[in-house]
Design an enzyme around this catalytic site. Sequence first.
Site, PDB file in Angstrom:
ATOM      1  N   ASP A 490       0.878  -1.174   0.000  1.00 63.05           N
ATOM      2  CA  ASP A 490       0.000   0.000   0.000  1.00 63.05           C
ATOM      3  C   ASP A 490       0.913   1.221   0.000  1.00 63.05           C
ATOM      4  O   ASP A 490       1.947   1.232   0.682  1.00 63.05           O
ATOM      5  CB  ASP A 490      -0.872  -0.010   1.252  1.00 63.05           C
ATOM      6  CG  ASP A 490      -1.535   1.328   1.486  1.00 63.05           C
ATOM      7  OD1 ASP A 490      -2.346   1.728   0.643  1.00 63.05           O
ATOM      8  OD2 ASP A 490      -1.207   1.973   2.509  1.00 63.05           O
ATOM      9  N   ASP A 678      -0.816  -0.216   6.188  1.00 60.18           N
ATOM     10  CA  ASP A 678      -0.929   0.361   7.531  1.00 60.18           C
ATOM     11  C   ASP A 678      -2.353   0.714   7.929  1.00 60.18           C
ATOM     12  O   ASP A 678      -2.654   0.856   9.106  1.00 60.18           O
ATOM     13  CB  ASP A 678      -0.069   1.631   7.638  1.00 60.18           C
ATOM     14  CG  ASP A 678      -0.647   2.783   6.809  1.00 60.18           C
ATOM     15  OD1 ASP A 678      -1.149   2.515   5.692  1.00 60.18           O
ATOM     16  OD2 ASP A 678      -0.611   3.925   7.289  1.00 60.18           O
ATOM     17  N   ASP A 682      -6.596  -1.429   4.313  1.00 62.50           N
ATOM     18  CA  ASP A 682      -5.727  -2.518   3.879  1.00 62.50           C
ATOM     19  C   ASP A 682      -6.074  -3.844   4.545  1.00 62.50           C
ATOM     20  O   ASP A 682      -5.532  -4.887   4.160  1.00 62.50           O
ATOM     21  CB  ASP A 682      -4.259  -2.188   4.198  1.00 62.50           C
ATOM     22  CG  ASP A 682      -3.793  -0.908   3.525  1.00 62.50           C
ATOM     23  OD1 ASP A 682      -4.091  -0.735   2.336  1.00 62.50           O
ATOM     24  OD2 ASP A 682      -3.152  -0.083   4.204  1.00 62.50           O
TER      25      ASP A 682
END
Length: 784
Positions: A490, A678, A682
Amino acid sequence: MKAEHCTLCELETPDPPITDPDIDGVFCCSGCLHVYKLLQNMEGEQAEQLRKQTIQKRHNEQKETTLPEDYEEAFFKVNGMHCSTCESFVEALADREDSIYKSEASYASEMIKVYYDPKSITPDTLPDKLSKLGYKVRPIESSAKEEQLNEVARIIIGGFFGIIGLLLYVLFLYPSYLGGGGIVPLTENEKLFFVSNIFVMTTFVLLYTGFPILRGAWVSLSVLKPNMDLLITIAAVSAYLYSVGAMLIGSSEVYFDVTMAIVLVVSIGNYYEKKIKSGKHNLLAKLTEKRIQYARLLQNGKTKETAIENLNPGDQVLVKAGERIPIDGTVIDGRGVVNEALMTGESIPVSKDVGDSVLSGTILTQNALTIEIGDSVESTIDNLMQMMWNIQSARPGQQRLADRIATWFVPSVILLGIVTFVYHMMSGAGATESMLSSLAVLIVSCPCALGLATPLAIASGIRSGLEHEIIFKTAAVFEEQMDTATAAFDKTGTLTTGTMQLLDNGNNEQALRYAAQLEQYASHPIAEPIAAYATNKNTVDDFTSYSTGISGQINGMQIFVGQPEWINNHLQITEKQWEKINSGRNEGNVPVAVGWDNRVRSILTVGDQIRDEAPKIVKKLQSEGKKVAIITGDSKQAGDAIRRKLNPDFLFTETRPDSKSNIVEELRKFGRIAMIGDGSNDAPALAQADLGIAFGNLTAIAADSAHVIIPREQLGLIPAAFNAIKLTKKRIRQNLGWAFLYNIITIPLAIAGAINPLFAAVAMATSSLLVVGNSSRDMQLISE
């Protein structure tokens, strides 16, 4: 209207379907759209093969067991599961309940998902019904302190009896095996007296301390999946039965010490592994954020704190600056700025006005908003948690390496025992002597070292990780067969800092000082890095905040700071300044215009900066043979800037939480995949990946869904985590090698009838010490 079908997977699309102006076709979800893009860049034969696999998988998902319309589902933690055998058994226990339609257990996440009849049973009563035979089912958010206390009690009490029993061996029995009289010469009757006392102590150790091992063995037999518990049990129980028989016929040559040693050493090894793993909890408690449990309900002009589950469609909720939005809804009053990065992955804060929708879990950074709940009470953050739990509970853990070995080793040992019995009978030995030789093969077949090989190596890997603040939540990550083929990142908060920074100070120092002076009074996230340059020498009058900018008087001049399009209504922007504005946006940054006296004096650039070490880490992973994918909610323009700076193998832009997990699933076609992220957005992808790594300033849901947690914002720890897994796998195999060396030496001697209890004890201790020593070596996780 005739339903359309997905161009990739051929399932029906929603109305309207998912589309992209640059891609021909219609799609059922964002994941299929992104995968289709990916296939366009691949060779035809490989792309077609992956497409067929995708179609088959999606259609298989559609053919899942049909459940009644009124079913409900619940998620629970399960204590006591430690291998894939336990999954099958726990599911079988649940499926025996008439009120439960189906269940899915996963030992890797220690979870079970239950589909049940709400008319016959409630979620509160399910744990008691499912907690059987030592498997403790408990609510998701409860602790396992009771089970931990039971484990400690088993070790302490069993260890007390074991030490006394082994001390009697050292003082009286071992010397007699060597032909000596011992410290105190004893008659045969006196030896048998001590043997009978040792028998009582061994019985307690075997049945009480060894209960989890015996249970695991029984479970493995019940589902026809031999595991390491069964192998340990065969050795411990064989030694026990042999010794009981020898005691009853008046012999003092007994193997009670082998039974006690196997049970105690393996139990201590398993407990040590769990103890090391539990060290993560204190660290996690400092990192994670609590779920949103309450909202400020607005009624008749007054507010009261109300639990989220008590909210109803149409209710109005007040949210103040700095708070997380508790529920999905629509803004009916107020203007504000919302940071959606942790939920959507979009790094740039979004302005919200009346009529705009907002997501739960996002942060209101400016002003206050009144939000009205829609026709149903929806919480994006809870939906993400539900999605994450669905993925975790449905994914079975891989069988541990030692258990895979046990599936062929157990039958082999039993066969050797039978062959030994037949061999001695044909050699003219009596039935009793032949049986004792056969039992000796079973006794020495499983040393303590074999039971210690995996837990001690895993404990060493977990401990080494904790020393670098790398938290391995599950031992399963150390026993996967393949290495990671693709590392998917990500972008926001992982490869970038996740915070806005002033990347370009502009070309006018006075404009920067004026902007900083004004931004001190703003609460927009973009204001913070600019406000850091304030000198507090000038007084601001008539400060006014808008959704896209601010204004105020400094030294009698009206200063404007904000979005260029907004400022363009008040001040003139030159063509050269527009070029800089467009250039900044192409890089995924936010241009901020500053001006007075009818014209813009400077263009500042604010953005989420790529971490300094990011290019080096991407190259390092690629040099290790891994492909690198970057997944972001940012625009295509911002994504192109990332591509130029980091050069990933795959890049996915404008993604949503649900499409991230789909992308991860499709990237798995290239091999084992790790996902690094994080934010709460996600979580489904972290849970879906073969290896989920929650990194940096993470949220509670990200931490819950991941297999590995790295709370430090240091990208170099990601290769270190991969290295820890690799080294631990290697150490497990080394330990198993030492353990099998013991078998190579002792089993032939046992077949020949040349084993006595003292030799078995010494050989077992030696092999165990080798395993302990190998596991205790330090791991070098970070290369220079």
